[in-house]
Write a protein that holds these residues in place. Structure first.
Motif, PDB file in Angstrom:
ATOM      1  N   THR A   1       0.883  -1.220   0.082  1.00 38.71           N
ATOM      2  CA  THR A   1      -0.158  -0.019   0.115  1.00 38.71           C
ATOM      3  C   THR A   1       0.830   1.324   0.026  1.00 38.71           C
ATOM      4  OG1 THR A   1      -0.113  -0.097   2.455  1.00 38.71           O
ATOM      5  CG2 THR A   1      -2.002  -1.043   1.284  1.00 38.71           C
ATOM      6  N   ASN A   2       2.089   0.968   0.396  1.00 38.99           N
ATOM      7  CA  ASN A   2       2.997   2.350   0.693  1.00 38.99           C
ATOM      8  C   ASN A   2       2.460   3.316   1.415  1.00 38.99           C
ATOM      9  OD1 ASN A   2       5.337   1.848  -1.076  1.00 38.99           O
ATOM     10  ND2 ASN A   2       4.019   2.160  -2.870  1.00 38.99           N
ATOM     11  N   LYS A   3       1.674   2.586   2.397  1.00 38.85           N
ATOM     12  CA  LYS A   3       1.158   3.880   3.493  1.00 38.85           C
ATOM     13  C   LYS A   3       1.818   3.230   4.881  1.00 38.85           C
ATOM     14  CE  LYS A   3      -3.139   4.868   1.673  1.00 38.85           C
ATOM     15  NZ  LYS A   3      -4.563   4.596   1.407  1.00 38.85           N
ATOM     16  N   PRO A   4       1.981   4.117   5.819  1.00 36.51           N
ATOM     17  CA  PRO A   4       2.625   3.895   7.183  1.00 36.51           C
ATOM     18  C   PRO A   4       1.685   2.966   7.532  1.00 36.51           C
ATOM     19  CG  PRO A   4       2.078   6.033   7.155  1.00 36.51           C
ATOM     20  CD  PRO A   4       1.770   5.628   5.693  1.00 36.51           C
ATOM     21  N   TYR A   5       2.051   1.912   8.490  1.00 39.46           N
ATOM     22  CA  TYR A   5       1.193   1.184   9.395  1.00 39.46           C
ATOM     23  C   TYR A   5       0.281   2.227  10.329  1.00 39.46           C
ATOM     24  CZ  TYR A   5      -0.769  -1.389  13.098  1.00 39.46           C
ATOM     25  OH  TYR A   5      -1.533  -1.821  14.076  1.00 39.46           O
ATOM     26  N   GLY A   6      -0.671   2.153  10.597  1.00 41.74           N
ATOM     27  CA  GLY A   6      -1.625   2.971  11.494  1.00 41.74           C
ATOM     28  C   GLY A   6      -2.203   4.143  10.898  1.00 41.74           C
ATOM     29  N   ASP A   7      -2.181   4.055   9.448  1.00 45.51           N
ATOM     30  CA  ASP A   7      -2.824   5.281   8.580  1.00 45.51           C
ATOM     31  C   ASP A   7      -4.365   4.684   8.693  1.00 45.51           C
ATOM     32  OD1 ASP A   7      -4.198   6.663   6.790  1.00 45.51           O
ATOM     33  OD2 ASP A   7      -2.696   6.498   5.453  1.00 45.51           O
ATOM     34  N   PRO A   8      -5.367   5.085   9.357  1.00 44.65           N
ATOM     35  CA  PRO A   8      -6.718   4.618   9.238  1.00 44.65           C
ATOM     36  C   PRO A   8      -7.407   4.420   7.948  1.00 44.65           C
ATOM     37  CG  PRO A   8      -6.654   6.610  10.557  1.00 44.65           C
ATOM     38  CD  PRO A   8      -5.230   6.345   9.923  1.00 44.65           C
ATOM     39  N   ALA A   9      -6.728   5.168   6.738  1.00 45.36           N
ATOM     40  CA  ALA A   9      -7.328   4.826   5.467  1.00 45.36           C
ATOM     41  C   ALA A   9      -6.659   3.520   4.814  1.00 45.36           C
ATOM     42  CB  ALA A   9      -6.823   6.160   4.509  1.00 45.36           C
ATOM     43  N   SER A  10      -5.717   3.076   5.402  1.00 50.85           N
ATOM     44  CA  SER A  10      -5.466   1.826   4.780  1.00 50.85           C
ATOM     45  C   SER A  10      -5.770   0.602   5.585  1.00 50.85           C
ATOM     46  CB  SER A  10      -3.811   1.837   5.214  1.00 50.85           C
ATOM     47  OG  SER A  10      -3.054   0.369   5.034  1.00 50.85           O
ATOM     48  N   TYR A  11      -6.158  -0.410   4.668  1.00 48.67           N
ATOM     49  CA  TYR A  11      -6.559  -1.732   5.325  1.00 48.67           C
ATOM     50  C   TYR A  11      -5.879  -2.345   6.305  1.00 48.67           C
ATOM     51  CZ  TYR A  11      -4.664  -5.044   2.226  1.00 48.67           C
ATOM     52  OH  TYR A  11      -3.868  -6.125   1.692  1.00 48.67           O
ATOM     53  N   CYS A  12      -4.796  -2.187   6.185  1.00 52.82           N
ATOM     54  CA  CYS A  12      -3.773  -2.738   7.177  1.00 52.82           C
ATOM     55  C   CYS A  12      -3.988  -2.551   8.420  1.00 52.82           C
ATOM     56  CB  CYS A  12      -2.259  -2.333   6.937  1.00 52.82           C
ATOM     57  SG  CYS A  12      -1.572  -2.048   5.181  1.00 52.82           S
ATOM     58  N   PHE A  13      -4.405  -1.308   8.706  1.00 56.84           N
ATOM     59  CA  PHE A  13      -4.718  -0.755   9.974  1.00 56.84           C
ATOM     60  C   PHE A  13      -6.056  -1.674  10.629  1.00 56.84           C
ATOM     61  CE2 PHE A  13      -6.916   2.626  12.449  1.00 56.84           C
ATOM     62  CZ  PHE A  13      -5.962   2.700  13.575  1.00 56.84           C
ATOM     63  N   HIS A  14      -6.577  -2.001   9.999  1.00 54.89           N
ATOM     64  CA  HIS A  14      -8.231  -2.648  10.303  1.00 54.89           C
ATOM     65  C   HIS A  14      -7.824  -4.213  10.605  1.00 54.89           C
ATOM     66  CE1 HIS A  14     -10.282   0.844   9.790  1.00 54.89           C
ATOM     67  NE2 HIS A  14      -9.760   1.229   8.749  1.00 54.89           N
ATOM     68  N   HIS A  15      -6.669  -4.486  10.760  1.00 56.82           N
ATOM     69  CA  HIS A  15      -6.419  -6.070  11.163  1.00 56.82           C
ATOM     70  C   HIS A  15      -6.240  -5.709  12.743  1.00 56.82           C
ATOM     71  CE1 HIS A  15      -5.213  -6.680   7.113  1.00 56.82           C
ATOM     72  NE2 HIS A  15      -5.349  -7.814   7.165  1.00 56.82           N
ATOM     73  N   PHE A  16      -6.110  -4.513  13.244  1.00 54.34           N
ATOM     74  CA  PHE A  16      -5.850  -4.472  14.789  1.00 54.34           C
ATOM     75  C   PHE A  16      -6.864  -3.705  15.400  1.00 54.34           C
ATOM     76  CE2 PHE A  16      -1.884  -5.456  12.859  1.00 54.34           C
ATOM     77  CZ  PHE A  16      -1.769  -6.693  13.277  1.00 54.34           C
ATOM     78  N   CYS A  17      -7.296  -2.827  14.465  1.00 55.98           N
ATOM     79  CA  CYS A  17      -8.489  -1.765  14.962  1.00 55.98           C
ATOM     80  C   CYS A  17      -9.894  -2.009  14.367  1.00 55.98           C
ATOM     81  CB  CYS A  17      -8.079  -0.367  14.357  1.00 55.98           C
ATOM     82  SG  CYS A  17      -9.141   0.985  14.978  1.00 55.98           S
ATOM     83  N   PRO A  18     -10.819  -2.413  15.225  1.00 57.38           N
ATOM     84  CA  PRO A  18     -12.184  -2.985  15.037  1.00 57.38           C
ATOM     85  C   PRO A  18     -12.787  -1.749  14.084  1.00 57.38           C
ATOM     86  CG  PRO A  18     -11.910  -3.101  17.316  1.00 57.38           C
ATOM     87  CD  PRO A  18     -10.453  -2.500  16.746  1.00 57.38           C
ATOM     88  N   PHE A  19     -13.723  -1.902  13.224  1.00 58.14           N
ATOM     89  CA  PHE A  19     -14.361  -1.139  12.497  1.00 58.14           C
ATOM     90  C   PHE A  19     -15.951  -1.426  12.159  1.00 58.14           C
ATOM     91  CE2 PHE A  19     -14.474  -3.396   8.500  1.00 58.14           C
ATOM     92  CZ  PHE A  19     -13.408  -4.469   8.748  1.00 58.14           C
ATOM     93  N   LYS A  20     -16.556  -0.511  11.728  1.00 56.79           N
ATOM     94  CA  LYS A  20     -18.001  -0.764  11.413  1.00 56.79           C
ATOM     95  C   LYS A  20     -18.434  -0.366   9.871  1.00 56.79           C
ATOM     96  CE  LYS A  20     -19.782   0.246  16.026  1.00 56.79           C
ATOM     97  NZ  LYS A  20     -20.276   1.362  16.725  1.00 56.79           N
ATOM     98  N   CYS A  21     -19.244  -1.018   9.594  1.00 56.29           N
ATOM     99  CA  CYS A  21     -19.634  -0.882   8.260  1.00 56.29           C
ATOM    100  C   CYS A  21     -20.392   0.591   7.950  1.00 56.29           C
ATOM    101  CB  CYS A  21     -20.958  -1.668   7.758  1.00 56.29           C
ATOM    102  SG  CYS A  21     -21.682  -1.360   6.198  1.00 56.29           S
ATOM    103  N   THR A  22     -19.648   1.613   7.117  1.00 56.04           N
ATOM    104  CA  THR A  22     -20.231   2.764   7.121  1.00 56.04           C
ATOM    105  C   THR A  22     -20.703   3.136   5.658  1.00 56.04           C
ATOM    106  OG1 THR A  22     -18.046   3.464   6.771  1.00 56.04           O
ATOM    107  CG2 THR A  22     -18.825   3.875   8.801  1.00 56.04           C
TER     108      THR A  22
END
Ligand SMILES: [Zn+2]
Length: 88
Positions: free
Chosen positions: A67-88
């Motif tokens: 993704t070339n995005k830093p880990y922890g960028d909420p726009a990146s799907y990488c982040f959502h392996h550790f941060c729960p999310f909801k359908c928006t």
């Protein structure tokens, strides 16, 4: 994967692990093993696996390369392996 993850994954209506229905308002999270949306209960089980730490590290480095995005960028799907999310 990165481009369409939100459409494909964020609004999944069923846990890919236990097949329990997930409501739009329920939190879900991605598996570090197969990137599938799973319920919070299944995430707890996943975290107990002995190789979870290694699988997480591998997933993060692969994800950052893709993704070339830093880990922890909420726009990146990488982040959502550790941060729960909801359908928006
Ligand atoms: Zn589940």
């Amino acid at each position: 994967m990165e481009a369409n993850w939100e459409k494909e994954l964020s609004c999944a209506s069923q846990c890919k692990r236990c097949h329990k229905p997930i409501e739009d308002k329920d939190q879900r999270i991605l598996s570090v093993y197969d990137h599938q949306p799973i319920c919070m209960q299944c995430k707890k089980e996943e975290e107990k696996r002995p190789d979870y730490g290694d699988a997480s590290k591998q997933m993060i480095s692969r994800c950052m390369q893709e993704t070339n995005k830093p880990y922890g960028d909420p726009a990146s799907y990488c982040f959502h392996h550790f941060c729960p999310f909801k359908c928006t």
